[in-house]
Design a protein around this motif. Structure first.
Motif, PDB file in Angstrom:
ATOM      1  N   ARG A  48       0.807  -1.225   0.000  1.00  0.00           N
ATOM      2  CA  ARG A  48       0.000   0.000   0.000  1.00  0.00           C
ATOM      3  C   ARG A  48       0.837   1.271   0.000  1.00  0.00           C
ATOM      4  NH1 ARG A  48      -3.165   0.109   4.891  1.00  0.00           N
ATOM      5  NH2 ARG A  48      -1.553  -1.263   5.690  1.00  0.00           N
ATOM      6  N   SER A  49       1.892   1.274   0.835  1.00  0.00           N
ATOM      7  CA  SER A  49       2.730   2.483   0.896  1.00  0.00           C
ATOM      8  C   SER A  49       3.442   2.712  -0.425  1.00  0.00           C
ATOM      9  CB  SER A  49       3.754   2.367   2.022  1.00  0.00           C
ATOM     10  OG  SER A  49       3.104   2.541   3.250  1.00  0.00           O
ATOM     11  N   THR A  50       3.933   1.627  -1.017  1.00  0.00           N
ATOM     12  CA  THR A  50       4.590   1.736  -2.318  1.00  0.00           C
ATOM     13  C   THR A  50       3.607   2.283  -3.345  1.00  0.00           C
ATOM     14  OG1 THR A  50       5.921  -0.170  -1.726  1.00  0.00           O
ATOM     15  CG2 THR A  50       5.909   0.447  -4.029  1.00  0.00           C
ATOM     16  N   PHE A  51       2.390   1.764  -3.293  1.00  0.00           N
ATOM     17  CA  PHE A  51       1.334   2.240  -4.191  1.00  0.00           C
ATOM     18  C   PHE A  51       1.174   3.762  -4.081  1.00  0.00           C
ATOM     19  CE2 PHE A  51      -3.194   3.354  -4.600  1.00  0.00           C
ATOM     20  CZ  PHE A  51      -3.422   2.963  -5.908  1.00  0.00           C
ATOM     21  N   CYS A  52       1.179   4.265  -2.831  1.00  0.00           N
ATOM     22  CA  CYS A  52       1.014   5.707  -2.627  1.00  0.00           C
ATOM     23  C   CYS A  52       2.192   6.496  -3.191  1.00  0.00           C
ATOM     24  CB  CYS A  52       0.864   6.008  -1.142  1.00  0.00           C
ATOM     25  SG  CYS A  52      -0.698   5.461  -0.474  1.00  0.00           S
ATOM     26  N   MET A  53       3.389   5.918  -3.073  1.00  0.00           N
ATOM     27  CA  MET A  53       4.578   6.660  -3.497  1.00  0.00           C
ATOM     28  C   MET A  53       4.724   6.751  -5.010  1.00  0.00           C
ATOM     29  SD  MET A  53       7.509   5.920  -0.692  1.00  0.00           S
ATOM     30  CE  MET A  53       7.518   4.163  -0.717  1.00  0.00           C
ATOM     31  N   THR A  54       4.009   5.878  -5.728  1.00  0.00           N
ATOM     32  CA  THR A  54       4.143   5.910  -7.190  1.00  0.00           C
ATOM     33  C   THR A  54       3.627   7.212  -7.780  1.00  0.00           C
ATOM     34  OG1 THR A  54       2.002   4.869  -7.389  1.00  0.00           O
ATOM     35  CG2 THR A  54       3.906   3.423  -7.508  1.00  0.00           C
ATOM     36  N   MET A  55       2.534   7.726  -7.219  1.00  0.00           N
ATOM     37  CA  MET A  55       1.848   8.820  -7.903  1.00  0.00           C
ATOM     38  C   MET A  55       2.614  10.135  -7.882  1.00  0.00           C
ATOM     39  SD  MET A  55      -1.998   7.775  -6.936  1.00  0.00           S
ATOM     40  CE  MET A  55      -1.562   6.685  -5.615  1.00  0.00           C
ATOM     41  N   LEU A  56       3.467  10.320  -6.843  1.00  0.00           N
ATOM     42  CA  LEU A  56       4.299  11.524  -6.825  1.00  0.00           C
ATOM     43  C   LEU A  56       5.588  11.309  -7.613  1.00  0.00           C
ATOM     44  CD1 LEU A  56       4.725  14.391  -5.657  1.00  0.00           C
ATOM     45  CD2 LEU A  56       5.842  13.340  -3.718  1.00  0.00           C
ATOM     46  N   GLY A  57       5.827  10.068  -8.008  1.00  0.00           N
ATOM     47  CA  GLY A  57       7.049   9.797  -8.765  1.00  0.00           C
ATOM     48  C   GLY A  57       8.235   9.454  -7.888  1.00  0.00           C
ATOM     49  N   LEU A  58       8.001   9.303  -6.558  1.00  0.00           N
ATOM     50  CA  LEU A  58       9.101   8.834  -5.696  1.00  0.00           C
ATOM     51  C   LEU A  58       9.562   7.483  -6.232  1.00  0.00           C
ATOM     52  CD1 LEU A  58       7.873   9.761  -2.123  1.00  0.00           C
ATOM     53  CD2 LEU A  58       9.727  10.787  -3.415  1.00  0.00           C
ATOM     54  N   ILE A  59       8.599   6.783  -6.774  1.00  0.00           N
ATOM     55  CA  ILE A  59       8.884   5.600  -7.562  1.00  0.00           C
ATOM     56  C   ILE A  59       8.581   5.991  -9.005  1.00  0.00           C
ATOM     57  CG2 ILE A  59       7.807   3.388  -8.151  1.00  0.00           C
ATOM     58  CD1 ILE A  59       7.733   2.987  -5.064  1.00  0.00           C
ATOM     59  N   PRO A  60       9.494   5.994  -9.892  1.00  0.00           N
ATOM     60  CA  PRO A  60      10.843   5.413  -9.872  1.00  0.00           C
ATOM     61  C   PRO A  60      11.986   6.415  -9.666  1.00  0.00           C
ATOM     62  CG  PRO A  60      10.202   5.866 -12.109  1.00  0.00           C
ATOM     63  CD  PRO A  60       9.131   6.441 -11.234  1.00  0.00           C
ATOM     64  N   HIS A  61      11.695   7.698  -9.324  1.00  0.00           N
ATOM     65  CA  HIS A  61      12.788   8.682  -9.339  1.00  0.00           C
ATOM     66  C   HIS A  61      13.580   8.770  -8.047  1.00  0.00           C
ATOM     67  CE1 HIS A  61      11.289   9.859 -13.187  1.00  0.00           C
ATOM     68  NE2 HIS A  61      10.113  10.204 -12.687  1.00  0.00           N
ATOM     69  N   PHE A  62      12.997   8.395  -6.929  1.00  0.00           N
ATOM     70  CA  PHE A  62      13.692   8.490  -5.642  1.00  0.00           C
ATOM     71  C   PHE A  62      14.267   7.133  -5.230  1.00  0.00           C
ATOM     72  CE2 PHE A  62      13.888   8.736  -0.987  1.00  0.00           C
ATOM     73  CZ  PHE A  62      14.509   9.966  -0.809  1.00  0.00           C
ATOM     74  N   PHE A  63      13.454   6.089  -5.418  1.00  0.00           N
ATOM     75  CA  PHE A  63      13.917   4.737  -5.114  1.00  0.00           C
ATOM     76  C   PHE A  63      14.300   4.051  -6.415  1.00  0.00           C
ATOM     77  CE2 PHE A  63      10.993   5.745  -1.653  1.00  0.00           C
ATOM     78  CZ  PHE A  63      11.778   5.424  -0.566  1.00  0.00           C
TER      79      PHE A  63
END
Lengths: 283, 258
Positions: A44-59
C-alpha cells in the motif's frame, strides 16, 4: 475523466526478486475519494509513493506498464513537476516537516519558495491555509512544538498550498492519538467537499466508511478488488480473506443477525447502527 | 522549548533588532577583526565597553555579559600558564621558590588575549542574540548562497534539539531494559555505546523520510527561488555598515599612531 490511470503497472525495488506492485489496473476519476486498504506489507505504501514519482525517481528499481497522473506520464516527469499536481502525506507527523521553517507559516511557505512563487501570492495562500487548518493562533510557533495531530495538519496544508489536484495520504493517522486522528479526518472531510481527488491509505475502516466513494483492496502486492465503498466494506468474507477487520458496526450487525435478533443487511456506519438498534429495541 | 529551537535568539522590539542581519554581522566581524589588529589591550578594553550603547539599545544589556562567566575558567588557565611559561620572558615580576617566577611579558600577553576574548565574546553574542537565524539565512540566500546550503543551515539549528530528545528517549528505553548509566567513567562510557546504534540508524531513517518530504515540496524544482521571510536592507543599514567599516579602520590606525 480519469485523473490517475494505472495500466498494467508493476514495480520491483532494486535488489528484490518479486515485484512489490504487480499488474495494477486502476483509474481514479477527478474529485473521487478512493480508500485503499489491505494488510501490512501488501504494497500500500509503495502504491502511494508511485503517484508523486518517488517511484521510480527516488527509489531505484524496475518499472513495467504505465502510470499517468493528471496527463503526465510519471516515468517521464520529474518529482518537482509532479509535486504541483500530486500532494503526498506520510505517516510520521514529525519527519515530514522539513524543518526549513522556524514557524508554522514558514513551513507552509517552503514549497512555494521552492517553486518561485512571488511573495504577495505566498502571503495570500499561507493566510488561507492557516485558516483552513484552524491553526491561526499557532502560526508563529515552531511546528515542532505542536501536537502530532496539529503537525499532521501542517504537513497536509504545506502540500495543499502548492495547489495539487490530487492528494495522496499514506496512513496519515497511524501514529496519532484518537483526538489527533479525528482532527485529521475532519480536515480530510473538508477537503473532499472541496472537490480535490483524494486517495487515502488507512486502517481506520470506521472513518473510511463515512466518506470514501470507492475502496480498493490490496493483498500480496496485487490489486484484489475495487468497488463502491459500501459494497466492499460490508463484504465481510472478502475483507477477512484479505486480512482486514470489518468496521465495529459491521461486526455488531453480523453478531445480531447470527443470534437471530436482527433481520436486514449488514451495517457500516454509525448511522446504520442507530437504525438497526432502534429496530431491535422495538421488537 | 522555543529557546532551544532557535538556540539563543531573544525577541525584543528595538532598532538594533530590526537592522538587517548582514549589518549586524558586519559590525561583529569588524569588532572581532579589530580585536586582533589593535596595538594593545587598552584599545581592546575600550572597544569592549563600546558594546554598552548597542546592547542597551537592543535591551539586552545584562544578557550580553552573561556568558562572560564561562570565560572566567579560561582566564584562570590563561593567566596561570602564560605568566609562568611565556616563551619570550625577560623581566621577573615576582620571584618564587624552586626557580619559578611570574614574568611581566607573560602577564601582559595573558591580559592581551583576555581583552581580545572579551571583545569577541560580547560582539559575537550580541549578534546571535539579536538575529533570527531565519532572517540571516534568508538574507544570505538572497545574496547568492545556494538554496540547499540555506536549508542545511536552518534545519541543523532546528534539528539539534530533536536529536537530543531522541537520545533521551533511547536512553530511557535502554534503562528500562536494565542498562546501568551510573557509576565510574568507564562504566558510563560502556553504557552509552549501545545508544549509538539505534541513534545512528534512527537518524538515517529520519533523513530518508525527510528527503522524501523535501521532494514532495518541489525542493529540486529548477527555477528562481523566492522567499517568505521579508528582510530589508534600508538606508540605515547602509549607513551603519559603512560607518562600522570606516570607524574600525580609523580606530585601528589611530591605535598604532598614538
Amino acid at each position: 475523466m480519469a485523473i490517475v490511470k494505472f495500466k498494467d503497472f508493476s514495480w520491483t525495488y532494486q535488489g528484490y526478486k518479486k515485484p512489490t506492485l504487480r499488474n495494477i489496473n486502476l483509474s481514479v476519476k477527478e474529485g473521487e475519494f478512493l480508500g485503499v486498504i489491505g494488510r501490512v506489507g501488501s504494497g500500500r505504501s509503495t502504491f502511494c509513493m508511485t503517484m508523486l514519482g518517488l517511484i521510480p525517481h527516488f527509489f531505484p528499481g524496475r518499472i513495467k506498464g504505465e502510470l499517468v497522473v493528471d496527463g503526465l506520464s510519471v516515468e517521464e516527469s520529474s518529482i518537482a513537476e509532479l509535486s504541483t499536481r500530486v500532494g503526498l502525506i506520510f505517516q510520521s507527523p514529525d519527519t515530514q516537516l522539513t524543518g526549513a521553517g522556524t514557524t508554522v507559516e514558514e513551513e507552509l511557505a517552503f514549497g512555494l519558495e521552492n517553486l518561485g512563487v512571488p511573495q504577495k501570492e505566498m502571503n495570500k495562500r499561507v493566510k488561507k491555509m492557516v485558516k483552513l487548518i484552524g491553526l491561526e493562533s499557532f502560526r508563529n510557533r515552531s511546528p515542532f512544538e505542536l501536537s502530532g495531530g496539529q503537525q499532521q495538519k501542517v504537513a497536509i496544508a504545506s502540500v495543499l498550498i502548492m495547489q495539487p489536484r490530487i492528494l495522496v495520504l499514506d496512513e496519515p493517522t497511524a501514529q496519532l492519538d484518537p483526538l489527533g486522528t479525528s482532527q485529521v479526518f475532519d480536515l480530510i472531510k473538508k477537503l473532499a467537499k472541496k472537490g480535490i481527488t483524494i486517495i487515502l491509505n488507512t486502517q481506520k475502516i470506521n472513518y473510511l466508511a463515512e466518506f470514501a466513494d470507492r475502496v480498493a483492496i490490496l493483498n500480496k502486492n496485487k490489486l484484489v478488488k475495487v468497488d463502491k465503498a459500501r459494497k466492499i466494506l460490508t463484504d465481510v468474507k472478502l475483507l477477512r480473506r484479505n486480512g482486514i477487520i470489518p468496521s465495529v458496526y459491521t461486526q455488531l450487525s453480523e453478531q445480531l443477525i447470527k443470534e437471530g435478533l436482527y433481520k436486514g443487511s449488514l451495517c457500516l456506519t454509525l448511522g446504520d447502527a442507530k437504525k438497526m438498534i432502534k429496530k431491535v429495541v422495538k421488537k | 522549548m522555543p529557546e532551544a529551537v532557535l538556540i539563543s535568539y531573544v525577541k525584543k522590539k528595538s532598532f538594533f533588532h530590526k537592522l538587517n542581519p548582514l549589518t549586524k554581522l558586519v559590525l561583529a566581524v569588524c569588532a572581532i577583526t579589530l580585536s586582533f589588529l589593535l596595538k594593545n589591550f587598552m584599545y581592546n578594553l575600550i572597544l569592549f565597553f563600546f558594546i554598552i550603547p548597542f546592547a542597551y539599545e537592543a535591551k539586552l544589556l545584562r544578557q550580553v555579559f552573561k556568558p562572560l562567566r564561562y570565560l572566567f575558567i579560561i582566564f584562570v588557565f590563561l593567566f596561570g600558564i602564560q605568566s609562568f611559561f611565556y616563551p619570550f620572558r625577560e623581566t621577573v615580576l615576582v620571584q618564587l621558590p624552586f626557580g619559578f617566577a611570574i614574568w611581566l611579558e607573560g602577564l601582559l600577553y595573558a591580559v592581551d588575549i583576555s581583552a581580545r576574548l572579551l571583545v569577541i565574546m560580547v560582539y559575537g553574542y550580541l549578534f546571535v542574540l539579536t538575529t533570527h537565524p531565519g532572517d540571516l539565512v534568508s538574507e544570505l540566500k538572497e545574496r547568492g548562497m545556494p538554496h540547499w546550503l540555506g536549508y542545511v543551515l536552518i534545519t541543523t539549528l532546528q534539528l539539534i534539539p530533536r536529536v537530543t530528545s531522541q537520545t533521551e528517549v533511547i536512553i530511557e528505553a535502554q534503562r528500562s531494559r536494565g542498562l546501568e548509566t551510573q557509576g565510574s567513567v568507564i562504566k558510563r562510557l560502556k553504557a552509552y555505546t549501545p545508544l549509538l546504534g539505534p541513534l545512528f540508524m534512527g537518524s538515517v531513517q529520519n533523513a530518508v523520510e525527510r528527503a522524501m518530504a523535501l521532494e514532495a515540496r518541489a525542493f529540486r524544482a529548477e527555477c528562481d527561488k523566492t522567499r517568505y521571510r521579508d528582510v530589508k536592507f534600508t538606508k540605515q543599514d547602509k549607513l551603519i555598515t559603512a560607518s562600522s567599516i570606516i570607524l574600525s579602520i580609523i580606530y585601528g590606525v589611530v591605535s598604532w599612531l598614538l
